[in-house]
Every structure is written in C-alpha cells, then in structure tokens.
Design an enzyme around this catalytic site. Structure first.
Site, short mmCIF file in Angstrom:
data_model
loop_
_atom_site.label_atom_id
_atom_site.label_comp_id
_atom_site.label_asym_id
_atom_site.label_seq_id
_atom_site.Cartn_x
_atom_site.Cartn_y
_atom_site.Cartn_z
N THR A 197 26.68 70.49 23.32
CA THR A 197 25.82 70.84 24.46
C THR A 197 26.13 69.98 25.68
OG1 THR A 197 23.55 71.12 25.23
CG2 THR A 197 23.92 69.33 23.68
N ARG A 198 25.89 70.59 26.86
CA ARG A 198 26.02 69.84 28.11
C ARG A 198 24.73 69.96 28.91
NH1 ARG A 198 27.59 74.86 30.81
NH2 ARG A 198 26.70 74.06 32.73
N HIS A 202 15.91 72.42 24.70
CA HIS A 202 14.50 72.80 24.66
C HIS A 202 14.20 73.41 23.30
CE1 HIS A 202 14.35 71.82 28.87
NE2 HIS A 202 15.41 72.59 29.09
N HIS A 205 16.82 75.77 21.62
CA HIS A 205 17.99 75.07 21.05
C HIS A 205 17.63 74.41 19.73
CE1 HIS A 205 18.47 74.89 25.48
NE2 HIS A 205 19.64 75.40 25.18
N ARG A 291 26.06 82.17 22.82
CA ARG A 291 26.51 83.02 23.92
C ARG A 291 27.10 82.13 25.01
NH1 ARG A 291 22.40 84.42 27.01
NH2 ARG A 291 22.88 86.32 28.13
#
Ligand code: PPS
Length: 570
Positions: A197-198, A202, A205, A291
C-alpha cells in the site's frame, strides 16, 4: 520442519560486504570517481544491498535491461519486469570505462557502495517508456521521471555495498528481507500474504486484508511503501501512524507491519509483478492484488493508462513460474443494510452500497467535513486531520509564470498587499529579479541555469508553504517540466496555484520597460525568452490573465477569488 519460500532465483543476493572489506573499500574509494546518488537511486540501492531486488547483483547491464524491456526477463531468463538502472549525466559518463570503479555516495557524501562498471549506454527513453509503461505520455509519473528527471546515460555493473542508507524514523518497523525472514521463521509463519500500500488504510482495506489472510490460511504482512510513491500521496509519517492504529484491529499474533523502502514507478501491471517478486524475497508466499494496482491514473486525454484488472491478469499468468500466489481482490464496499464490508462481486440486488473515494476523503479533510465511522477508525481520521488541516489553515504558493514584461511583478505586488490586508498568514514575494540578485546571482539563462533557478525558488516556496505561509513567485519559468516539479514539491505541504500571465510577446515587446526586447532583437542579449529562447505555455494553470486588458487590481482580484473558491482564504 517446514521451510520458508525461497527468494527469487534461489538465493538472497545481499550485496553488503563484510566489515573488514567495507573498511578496505572506504580507503580505496578515495581514489574512485564519485557519483552522488539521486533520491530515487538511494531507494534503489537500499533495495539492492538488502537483497530485496534478488537476484539483481547491481544496476542492470544492457543485456538485462533489454531483456526486461522486451521479454520481462533478465538475460538469465528469470522474470523481472522493472528496469533498475543507474542514470548519470553525459559529462560524468565520459569519465567511465569498463572495469572502472565508481563510489556511490549519499547526498552527504557517505560512501554507500562501489559499482564496477560493465556497461555504459544511452537508452532510447521513448522505447523504454513504451515498453515498460505502454505509453510515452509524460503525465504518467513513471514516464515523467524517465523523460524529465532521469539523466540520459545508464551505467550497469555489480555493486559491493558498504553500508545501508540510514533512516532515523520508525527504525523498529524497518526490516531487511533477512530480518523479516528470521522473524517469520521464529514465529513459525510459513504462509504469509503480503499487502502492498501507498495510502492510508481504512476499514475496507482492513476487511480486504483480513479476508485474504483467512481465505489463504496465511499470516498477514502489511508492507507499505515508504520510498517514493505517487506525487501528492499522503506522507509516510502520517500513514505509518495510521497503520499503527489499524494494526490493533487484527487478531493478535496474526499480522505484522513492516516498511518497504521502495521507489515506486506507478507501472500498473508490470509493477504488480515486480511487487510480488520483491515480496517473495521478503519471505511471502502470497500477494494481494486489488483493483488499479500501482495505478498512475488517466493519461492526458482522460483515458486510463491501464484497465482496473490488468495487473491481476499479468501476474495471474506469471504467478506459477514466479512461485508467489496472487490473491486477486475485487473492490470492497460497505453494505448499509448489513452494516458490513463485502466484495462488489457479492452484492445482492437492492442492497445499498456506500463508498468514499480517496479524492473525496481528501476533500472532506480539506474542508474540515465529517468522515463517517463506517468508513474509517476515529484514530486514523484524527491522524489525517493533524496532517491535513482544513485549507483555510494551510500555507500556499501562488506561482506566476509568463514572459518578461508580461506584468507578473506588478500583479504579484498587488496580490501581496491585498493578502496582507486580509491578514492571518505571513506573505513572502519571490520576484524573478530579486531572486536572481540574492539566490541565483551566479546563474545565466541557459536551460540548465533557468531550471536551477526555478528549482531554488520552488524549494523556498515549499518551505514557506510548509511553515503555513504564503509564497508568491514570479519568475518567467519557461519550461513546463520544471514548473511541474515545483508543483509536486509544494503540493506536499499545501496549496499550489499556478497563474499564467499570458500577455503576448507583441504586447510585452511594445511595453519594453527595461529596454531588454530591443537589446534581444539587436542580438545584444542572447537566449531571450520569447525572442530567441522558448516559452512553453502552461496548459492547466488555475488562473490565466492577459494584462493587456486587465488592470493589476482586477488581476489580483481574480487570483483572490480563485483562492477563495479553493478554500485557502475565507
Ligand atoms: S527564468 O527563466 O525563470 O529563470 O528567468 P527569471 O529568473 O524570471 O529572470 C528573468 C528576468 O531576467 C531578465 N533577463 C532575461 N529574461 C529572459 N531571458 C533572458 N535572456 C534574460 N536576460 C535577462 C529580465 O529582466 C527578466 O525579468 P522580468 O521581471 O521577467 O522582466
């Protein structure tokens, strides 16, 4: 006894030499030519030295680079999808020959590694962009970097590491592949699913990663990128504080958080395969791809560079050979009637689906609006609010650009006094002439010098913005790539409003207040913007003003209205 997954290529290629060898290298390196690593090269070197880029044993040779571009494979046939190249300036490359040693140093001059040159070549950047990113449109951050920031010559060769680049923040969350592998071994984790992740995480996720771990019967590694990400992303300090709150939501002993010092390229499908390869090196067996993985957004015609599931498709076809299992995930959305998150593929007819996009979160933070509990955890939102105060409390930069004599300084002065009249923030004017007298007195008007001048102005403007002030800049700033770099640097800390003073060269020349146009026409002043030097007009300036038919009062008023509309002033 169960064993951990093998690194890509079979062995972890850690490139750090022993302490004794490092001492010897440091002494020898005094006679080597030195290359000061750029920001992105620093991240790449860290990944190389730690073994995270196994099986690479240095910066790519030409054969590896060609293989990577054309076949997504190194010369030895192993899958590798992203070029890892050392780009240097032409003048520097001229000093190199095959077999020479180069001391790779950090910005303070500390010796990080020594590279033994095996290849020096000038890449065809358009071909690289097309091959790696599938486009040559430099709105793509990876292509922008390649075309406008990377140097023009590549140097390939093996690297001997002297020391890892140092980090003083969140040390307890930084692990090399070996350290993470040891940690997994000690905890008895043999199946590990990694989440890349970057962004801040929340509830959606959390739910997605939790489901991925459950369905693969694996432990979970939250592995956020803390090197370079997409310009405009939330800074890593804030994100990590968010992840630390979030990690408490997982069942104990099931989940780990570790930071990945990677410089992303936003290369979508190819990047997803690269990410999975890296995670294998860290000891992970599974990799989550949702996605729009590592997505650069839309091209300059408004079309997406990649389809939402292109990354899943490419990795899906390579996962078996790579030896990492992909966990493909559709988007998770909140189902109001059920008060829970579900994948979009599991929504029943008539159910009310709620979602808030990243852009909408940013808008709500900027405007101080509510972010509902179903979307995130209170602690996470509080962290983000600290980082993103509402716009009316943020600093900002008004960056004017236009030809000499276009009216930039006059409008800037009018704007400055109006902002001072409003009060609330310190206002600083970085006028072209004044900057050239004080900050850039040694510079001329070549492209290189103009760029340096603008980057200096951008640096000061970013510092002023970070401190909550207002910077008004009014250089000519003729090159769009340089203006874009300033925009990216300033936007990390606050607002950036580009004002294009579009007064035509004819009008500027007819005014010729300083007599410079006459001198330029006579050839006394060379490289004069608009006459004998280019000016690239902005295409997406927030405000465009032609001072031919607009008084300084009107012009500054238009900028004030824009600032008000954007929420920076009340
Ligand atoms: S740049 O291109 O943004 O670095 O230029 P800047 O720092 O704004 O400096 C421009 C001012 O320098 C004077 N001047 C020239 N301008 C353009 N081209 C050439 N060759 C040149 N030589 C001197 C000129 O007065 C500019 O000031 P402004 O205020 O724009 O008229």
């Amino acid at each position: 006894m169960s064993t951990l997954i093998k690194p890509h290529g079979g062995v972890l290629k850690e490139l750090l030499v022993s302490e004794k060898e490092a001492t010897e290298l440091k002494a020898k390196a005094r006679d080597y030519v030195s290359w000061d690593l750029t920001e992105r090269q620093m991240w790449d070197v860290e990944m190389l030295l730690s073994g995270a880029f196994s099986p690479l044993d240095g910066f790519m040779t030409k054969a590896d680079y060609e293989g990577c571009l054309d076949k997504m494979r190194l010369a030895n046939g192993l899958i590798w999808t992203m070029p890892i190249t050392l780009d240097v300036k032409e003048a520097f490359a001229e000093k190199l020959s095959v077999g020479a040693n180069v001391a790779l140093r950090d910005p303070e001059g500390v010796l990080i590694a020594v590279l033994t040159v095996s290849d020096v070549w000038t890449p065809d950047k358009k071909r690289e962009a097309q091959g790696v990113f599938g486009s040559t449109d430099d709105i793509h951050p990876g292509i922008n970097y390649l075309f406008n920031r990377a140097n023009n010559v590549y140097v390939g060769g093996k690297v001997a590491g002297v020391e890892l680049p140092s980090h003083y923040d969140f040390k307890y969350l930084r692990n090399t592949p070996r350290e993470l592998r040891d940690k997994f071994k000690k905890a008895g984790w043999t199946r590990v699913v990694a989440f890349q992740t970057r962004n801040p995480m929340h509830r959606a996720h959390q739910e997605l990663t939790f489901r991925a771990a459950k369905s693969t019967e694996a432990n979970l590694l939250i592995h956020p990128v803390v090197g370079m990400t997409k310009p405009g992303d939330v800074d890593h300090y804030s994100r990590i504080r968010c992840y630390e709150h979030l990690i408490k939501q997982y069942p104990e002993q099931t989940t780990a958080l570790s930071l990945l010092p990677l410089a992303m390229r936003m290369g979508g499908p190819r990047e997803a395969v690269w990410h999975a390869t890296i995670r294998k090196n860290y000891g992970c067996t599974h990799f989550i791809v949702g996605r729009h993985h590592a997505d650069p957004g839309n091209d300059s015609k408004g079309k997406p560079f990649y389809g939402p599931f292109d990354a899943q498709e490419l990795l899906g076809g390579l996962q078996e050979e790579l030896g990492v299992t992909m966990c493909p995930f559709p988007e998770m959305v909140y189902v109001q009637e059920k008060a829970e998150y579900r994948p979009t593929t599991e929504i029943e007819p008539g159910q009310t689906v709620l979602n808030i996009s990243g852009t909408e979160v940013r808008r709500r933070l900027q405007e101080g609006l509510d972010i509902p509990d179903w979307f995130s955890y209170k602690e996470v939102v509080e962290e983000l609010r600290k980082t993103y105060p509402p716009r009316k409390k943020q600093g900002f930069t008004v960056f004017m650009t236009g030809l000499s004599g276009s009216g930039k300084s006059t409008v800037a002065n009018a704007l400055m006094v109006k902002l001072m009249e409003l009060g609330g923030r310190k206002v600083m004017l970085l006028d072209g002439d004044i900057v050239r007298k004080n900050l850039s007195s040694e510079l001329g008007f070549s492209r290189e010098h103009r760029d340096l001048n603008i980057l200096r102005i951008g640096f000061v403007a970013a510092e002023i913005t970070k401190a909550g002030g207002v910077a008004i800049c009014c250089p000519i700033a003729p090159y769009s790539a340089t203006r874009r770099k300033v925009r990216e640097d300033v936007s990390k800390w606050g607002g950036f409003v580009e004002v294009y003073i579009s007064t035509s060269v004819e009008t500027c020349e007819s005014r010729d207040r300083k007599g410079l146009y006459a001198k330029a026409r006579a050839g006394i002043i060379k490289e004069f913007t608009g006459i004998s030097d280019p000016y690239e007009a902005p295409e997406k300036a927030e405000v465009v003003i032609d001072t031919k038919d607009c008084s300084p009062d009107e012009a500054s008023q238009r900028i004030l209205l824009k600032l008000e509309q954007m929420g920076f002033i009340k």
